[in-house]
Design an enzyme around this catalytic site. Structure first.
Site, PDB file in Angstrom:
ATOM      1  N   HIS A  18     -53.023  28.505  38.396  1.00  0.00           N
ATOM      2  CA  HIS A  18     -52.786  29.774  37.703  1.00  0.00           C
ATOM      3  C   HIS A  18     -52.691  30.956  38.672  1.00  0.00           C
ATOM      4  CE1 HIS A  18     -54.550  27.684  33.903  1.00  0.00           C
ATOM      5  NE2 HIS A  18     -53.257  27.427  34.058  1.00  0.00           N
ATOM      6  N   HIS A  41     -45.231  21.578  30.099  1.00  0.00           N
ATOM      7  CA  HIS A  41     -46.450  20.921  29.590  1.00  0.00           C
ATOM      8  C   HIS A  41     -47.445  22.042  29.320  1.00  0.00           C
ATOM      9  CE1 HIS A  41     -44.481  17.788  32.001  1.00  0.00           C
ATOM     10  NE2 HIS A  41     -45.139  16.885  31.304  1.00  0.00           N
ATOM     11  N   SER A  91     -51.557  28.359  31.134  1.00  0.00           N
ATOM     12  CA  SER A  91     -50.294  28.833  31.713  1.00  0.00           C
ATOM     13  C   SER A  91     -49.433  29.630  30.727  1.00  0.00           C
ATOM     14  CB  SER A  91     -49.508  27.666  32.327  1.00  0.00           C
ATOM     15  OG  SER A  91     -49.358  26.612  31.410  1.00  0.00           O
ATOM     16  N   GLU A 109     -44.802  21.215  24.225  1.00  0.00           N
ATOM     17  CA  GLU A 109     -46.087  20.512  24.123  1.00  0.00           C
ATOM     18  C   GLU A 109     -45.872  19.340  23.174  1.00  0.00           C
ATOM     19  OE1 GLU A 109     -49.217  20.490  25.579  1.00  0.00           O
ATOM     20  OE2 GLU A 109     -49.431  18.806  24.194  1.00  0.00           O
ATOM     21  N   ASP A 134     -40.614  16.531  24.190  1.00  0.00           N
ATOM     22  CA  ASP A 134     -40.954  15.861  25.434  1.00  0.00           C
ATOM     23  C   ASP A 134     -40.439  16.686  26.625  1.00  0.00           C
ATOM     24  OD1 ASP A 134     -41.660  13.553  27.135  1.00  0.00           O
ATOM     25  OD2 ASP A 134     -39.490  13.469  27.414  1.00  0.00           O
ATOM     26  N   ASP A 155     -46.460  20.632  34.583  1.00  0.00           N
ATOM     27  CA  ASP A 155     -47.904  20.417  34.748  1.00  0.00           C
ATOM     28  C   ASP A 155     -48.340  19.200  33.924  1.00  0.00           C
ATOM     29  OD1 ASP A 155     -50.586  20.790  35.295  1.00  0.00           O
ATOM     30  OD2 ASP A 155     -50.839  22.432  33.859  1.00  0.00           O
TER      31      ASP A 155
END
Ligand SMILES: C[S@@+](CC[C@H](N)C(=O)[O-])C[C@H]1O[C@@H](n2cnc3c(N)ncnc32)[C@H](O)[C@@H]1O
Length: 272
Positions: A18, A41, A91, A109, A134, A155
């Site tokens: 971060h 992600h 994030s 997500e 995805d 991530d």
């Protein structure tokens, strides 16, 4: 999908990721042209460190818990933002806090519960789109962005060893579609071999201008522990090494326990 980021929120790896994310966005915002941010992600957006999973593991106490009071100067911008945002920001919350009026963000997500939480967080936010999608498919579907400039943060949870090769091919596919985009990919360092192979695979793609920033709290020789982590950057903005190395050094000094193998490094993987 077993991974829930809430158990790890605010740990040393989150702090590293971060802090770098804040620097990257500030660097991209030196130019006025609008940006697109893709968080492939995303997680749930923000985390209560004093309740639920984070309070059970207390990983954050060895991470953000050691930085909030008296932050080292290179981390002041990141810590200032964390303080402003209240609950520990993931994030998507960090990136959203920095977006300017014409910037846009898309968050992906896959976990069915986490995407609902994230959607609720960004409900009525016209600058942010949340996708139950995805990540690897999204890189193909959402790139290149209309803005033609921006940041892609990858991530993955690293639940299984295959994710290193998935990340390398995801980066190559994303870069093929958005060649001037800044790509930032987080990876774990438990033992040395998988991250070395990942960096060598990235080198072998022929993609130019790749660097790897790594923070190790101890020698990465125990596959059962998160001993360190890295961020792989494609097209790092100007002054990345000069500005980010002091941040990594500050994280090492404040979060490390003086164990053998403690290190903060930035290495070039392919030439500009
Ligand atoms: C490490 S966490 C993300 C943390 C977040 N980036 C942050 O810094 O606050 C990884 C997230 O990716 C999600 N995920 C796992 N596989 C995915 C996939 N193939 N596509 C999209 N999301 C995925 C997990 O449910 C989890 O919430």
């Amino acid at each position: 999908m077993n991974y829930r980021h809430a158990f790890h929120a605010g740990n040393f790896a989150d702090c590293m990721k971060h802090a770098v994310l804040v620097w990257l966005l500030r660097a991209l915002m030196r130019k006025p042209a609008p940006l697109f941010v893709l968080d492939t992600h995303a997680g749930v957006g923000r985390y209560d460190l004093n309740d639920g999973p984070a309070a059970r593991t207390c990983e954050w106490q060895q991470g953000i818990g050691k930085l909030l009071d008296d932050p080292p100067p290179p981390l002041a911008d990141y810590i200032g933002l964390v303080r402003t945002l209240g609950l520990y920001p993931g994030s998507p919350a960090i990136a959203r806090a920095l977006l300017r009026a014409d910037d846009r963000m898309a968050c992906c997500e896959l976990h069915p519960d986490d995407v609902v939480t994230l959607r609720r967080y960004f409900a009525r936010d016209r600058q942010v789109a949340v996708h139950h999608r995805d990540a690897w498919e999204a890189l193909r579907a959402l790139l290149p962005p209309q803005q033609r400039r921006g940041l892609v943060l990858l991530d993955p949870p690293f639940e299984d060893p295959q994710e290193f090769s998935q990340l390398a091919s995801g980066l190559a596919a994303g870069h093929a579609r958005f060649g001037n985009g800044v790509f930032a990919a987080w990876y774990p360092m438990k033992h040395r071999a998988p991250s070395r192979k990942f960096l060598s695979d990235l080198h072998d793609t022929g993609i130019r201008d790749i660097v790897a920033a790594e923070l190790c709290l101890r020698e990465p020789v125990d596959p059962a522990r998160l001993n360190g982590c890295g961020m792989l950057l494609i097209n790092p903005p100007y002054r990345f090494e000069q500005d980010v190395l002091p941040m990594l050094n500050a994280l090492r000094d404040r979060l490390g326990n003086r164990e053998a193998g403690e290190a903060a490094t930035i290495r070039r993987i392919s030439d500009e």
